[in-house]
Design a protein around this motif. Sequence first.
Motif, PDB file in Angstrom:
ATOM      1  N   UNK A   1       0.829  -1.209   0.000  1.00  0.00           N
ATOM      2  CA  UNK A   1       0.000   0.000   0.000  1.00  0.00           C
ATOM      3  C   UNK A   1       0.864   1.259   0.000  1.00  0.00           C
ATOM      4  N   UNK A   2       2.024   1.204   0.652  1.00  0.00           N
ATOM      5  CA  UNK A   2       2.877   2.386   0.791  1.00  0.00           C
ATOM      6  C   UNK A   2       3.630   2.713  -0.495  1.00  0.00           C
ATOM      7  N   UNK A   3       4.014   1.693  -1.234  1.00  0.00           N
ATOM      8  CA  UNK A   3       4.834   1.915  -2.424  1.00  0.00           C
ATOM      9  C   UNK A   3       4.159   2.849  -3.436  1.00  0.00           C
ATOM     10  N   UNK A   4       2.906   2.616  -3.833  1.00  0.00           N
ATOM     11  CA  UNK A   4       2.292   3.560  -4.777  1.00  0.00           C
ATOM     12  C   UNK A   4       2.088   4.952  -4.171  1.00  0.00           C
ATOM     13  N   UNK A   5       1.889   5.008  -2.869  1.00  0.00           N
ATOM     14  CA  UNK A   5       1.705   6.306  -2.211  1.00  0.00           C
ATOM     15  C   UNK A   5       3.005   7.115  -2.265  1.00  0.00           C
ATOM     16  N   UNK A   6       4.136   6.450  -2.056  1.00  0.00           N
ATOM     17  CA  UNK A   6       5.429   7.127  -2.138  1.00  0.00           C
ATOM     18  C   UNK A   6       5.680   7.593  -3.572  1.00  0.00           C
ATOM     19  N   UNK A   7       5.400   6.728  -4.529  1.00  0.00           N
ATOM     20  CA  UNK A   7       5.636   7.095  -5.924  1.00  0.00           C
ATOM     21  C   UNK A   7       4.660   8.177  -6.391  1.00  0.00           C
ATOM     22  N   UNK A   8       3.477   8.219  -5.819  1.00  0.00           N
ATOM     23  CA  UNK A   8       2.533   9.303  -6.125  1.00  0.00           C
ATOM     24  C   UNK A   8       3.094  10.626  -5.622  1.00  0.00           C
TER      25      UNK A   8
ATOM     26  N   UNK B   1       6.205  11.317  -5.379  1.00  0.00           N
ATOM     27  CA  UNK B   1       7.264  11.656  -6.335  1.00  0.00           C
ATOM     28  C   UNK B   1       6.651  12.324  -7.566  1.00  0.00           C
ATOM     29  N   UNK B   2       5.579  11.754  -8.062  1.00  0.00           N
ATOM     30  CA  UNK B   2       4.924  12.302  -9.248  1.00  0.00           C
ATOM     31  C   UNK B   2       4.357  13.690  -9.028  1.00  0.00           C
ATOM     32  N   UNK B   3       3.947  13.979  -7.811  1.00  0.00           N
ATOM     33  CA  UNK B   3       3.372  15.286  -7.494  1.00  0.00           C
ATOM     34  C   UNK B   3       4.433  16.299  -7.077  1.00  0.00           C
ATOM     35  N   UNK B   4       5.691  15.872  -7.026  1.00  0.00           N
ATOM     36  CA  UNK B   4       6.759  16.797  -6.707  1.00  0.00           C
ATOM     37  C   UNK B   4       7.018  16.980  -5.223  1.00  0.00           C
ATOM     38  N   UNK B   5       6.478  16.094  -4.399  1.00  0.00           N
ATOM     39  CA  UNK B   5       6.700  16.192  -2.952  1.00  0.00           C
ATOM     40  C   UNK B   5       8.101  15.681  -2.616  1.00  0.00           C
ATOM     41  N   UNK B   6       8.508  14.617  -3.305  1.00  0.00           N
ATOM     42  CA  UNK B   6       9.837  14.026  -3.111  1.00  0.00           C
ATOM     43  C   UNK B   6      10.559  13.984  -4.447  1.00  0.00           C
ATOM     44  N   UNK B   7      11.876  13.992  -4.379  1.00  0.00           N
ATOM     45  CA  UNK B   7      12.681  13.725  -5.565  1.00  0.00           C
ATOM     46  C   UNK B   7      12.552  12.235  -5.892  1.00  0.00           C
ATOM     47  N   UNK B   8      12.644  11.876  -7.156  1.00  0.00           N
ATOM     48  CA  UNK B   8      12.408  10.474  -7.510  1.00  0.00           C
ATOM     49  C   UNK B   8      13.446   9.537  -6.906  1.00  0.00           C
ATOM     50  N   UNK B   9      14.680  10.001  -6.751  1.00  0.00           N
ATOM     51  CA  UNK B   9      15.694   9.144  -6.123  1.00  0.00           C
ATOM     52  C   UNK B   9      15.365   8.916  -4.648  1.00  0.00           C
TER      53      UNK B   9
ATOM     54  N   UNK C   1      14.641   5.356  -2.992  1.00  0.00           N
ATOM     55  CA  UNK C   1      15.454   4.934  -1.840  1.00  0.00           C
ATOM     56  C   UNK C   1      14.567   4.499  -0.683  1.00  0.00           C
ATOM     57  N   UNK C   2      13.500   5.248  -0.424  1.00  0.00           N
ATOM     58  CA  UNK C   2      12.581   4.900   0.666  1.00  0.00           C
ATOM     59  C   UNK C   2      11.924   3.545   0.414  1.00  0.00           C
ATOM     60  N   UNK C   3      11.456   3.337  -0.813  1.00  0.00           N
ATOM     61  CA  UNK C   3      10.822   2.066  -1.163  1.00  0.00           C
ATOM     62  C   UNK C   3      11.828   0.929  -1.033  1.00  0.00           C
TER      63      UNK C   3
END
Length: 87
Positions: free
Chosen positions: A53-60, A62-70, A74-76
Amino acid sequence: MANTSSAKKMVRKIERKTAVNKNRRSRMRTFIRRVEEAIAGGDQAAAQAALKAAQPEIMRAVGKGILHRNTGSRKVSRLSSRVKAMA
């Protein structure tokens, strides 16, 4: 403080965007916390479900610009390695 009308409008837009980003960041952190709690509890099945459940939330985020993709990757990666180490 903003003087021009366009600067005042940007202040209003930034406030709205900040509130949205704050909610998104909080939601992502909640999902990460659920994974970490499951890991701490020693329940591998719950940890895997929480990670799924967390993995798509983290990548979302990233897509919205909250986190850098790296950072998101790294978190995932670190969470998944911790879940995998439970086996």
